[in-house]
Design a protein around this motif. Structure first.
Motif, PDB file in Angstrom:
ATOM      1  N   CYS A  78       0.828  -1.203   0.000  1.00 55.23           N
ATOM      2  CA  CYS A  78       0.000   0.000   0.000  1.00 55.23           C
ATOM      3  C   CYS A  78       0.869   1.262   0.000  1.00 55.23           C
ATOM      4  N   VAL A 122      -7.471   1.849  -2.786  1.00 50.65           N
ATOM      5  CA  VAL A 122      -6.891   0.623  -2.224  1.00 50.65           C
ATOM      6  C   VAL A 122      -7.800   0.139  -1.095  1.00 50.65           C
ATOM      7  N   ALA A 126      -4.712   3.531   2.627  1.00 51.63           N
ATOM      8  CA  ALA A 126      -5.828   2.727   2.135  1.00 51.63           C
ATOM      9  C   ALA A 126      -7.121   3.530   2.253  1.00 51.63           C
TER      10      ALA A 126
END
Length: 231
Positions: A65, A76, A96
């Motif tokens: 990530c 994400v 994220a």
């Protein structure tokens, strides 16, 4: 809707399940059982969204990530173990946009993917159609280039952080509730009173802005109500 989704998990049964449901929605799915192969693919191909498991045999999902966020703004989604609150917070902190707890319901996973892609598409279209800059309390935001400066110092923000800060600036002087922020950015039905997604993103914004909860210069918490930026 279409688009390419990268799925990274070392359990083939999970990647196969995700692939079946996403392909039914006309997405192209690229499956990987390790982080480095996924990153190599992302460098070569256009990707619209990534779903990352945390536990991988080489790089963990957090590292993947982080690497993605160094160059890319697509959404994400992290796959986290049941009730591992620390993993959820860590993933959001590293950039994220959402998380799904294992074991998950495939249809909920599809709904979250669609919600993230809608948000990202809306965010891009707003950026492309918007003119000029947003200025607010020492902040300058260029919605066309996704750049942000605080007292002329550049801030590196994820798309979600940028969207939250933009909404607060556009409502400067007024309180925006966590629920309003959540629905404006994600636009789906998964908000609940215990959802800490917005809280984590606000905390990370404060860290980047060197702001504090006790003596805020920019983002004020209105306890029990929401957040606001003063004029």
């Amino acid at each position: 809707m279409g688009g390419t989704i990268v799925v990274v998990d070392d359990e083939q049964a999970i990647t196969d399940l995700i692939e079946i449901y996403l392909k039914n929605e006309n997405y192209n799915v690229a499956k990987f059982d390790n982080g480095q192969d996924a990153l190599d693919y992302i460098e070569r191909e256009k990707v619209n969204l990534a779903i990352l498991d945390i536990m991988l045999p080489d790089l963990n999902g957090f590292t993947v990530c982080q690497r993605i966020r160094e160059k890319y703004h697509f959404p994400v989604i992290m796959l986290t173990a049941k009730d591992e609150e620390t993993d959820k917070i860590t993933g959001l902190t590293l950039g994220a946009d959402d998380y799904i707890t294992k074991p998950f319901r495939p249809l909920e996973m599809v709904a979250r993917v669609k919600a993230q892609l809608r948000r990202y598409t809306k965010y891009r279209s707003m950026s492309e159609s918007s003119e000029g800059m947003i200025s607010c309390s020492g902040l300058r935001m260029n919605v066309e280039t996704h750049e942000c400066w605080l007292n002329e110092e550049a801030l590196s923000l994820t798309p979600t952080e940028f969207s939250i800060l933009r909404m607060l600036c556009e409502h400067k002087g007024r309180v925006v509730s966590s629920e309003q922020l959540f629905h404006a950015i994600w636009g789906n039905e998964y908000y609940n009173k215990n959802n800490n997604t917005i809280t984590v993103h606000i905390r990370h914004l404060r860290e980047k802005m060197k702001d504090s909860v006790e003596h805020p210069k920019w983002i004020r918490t209105i306890w029990g109500v929401g957040y606001k930026i003063e004029t």
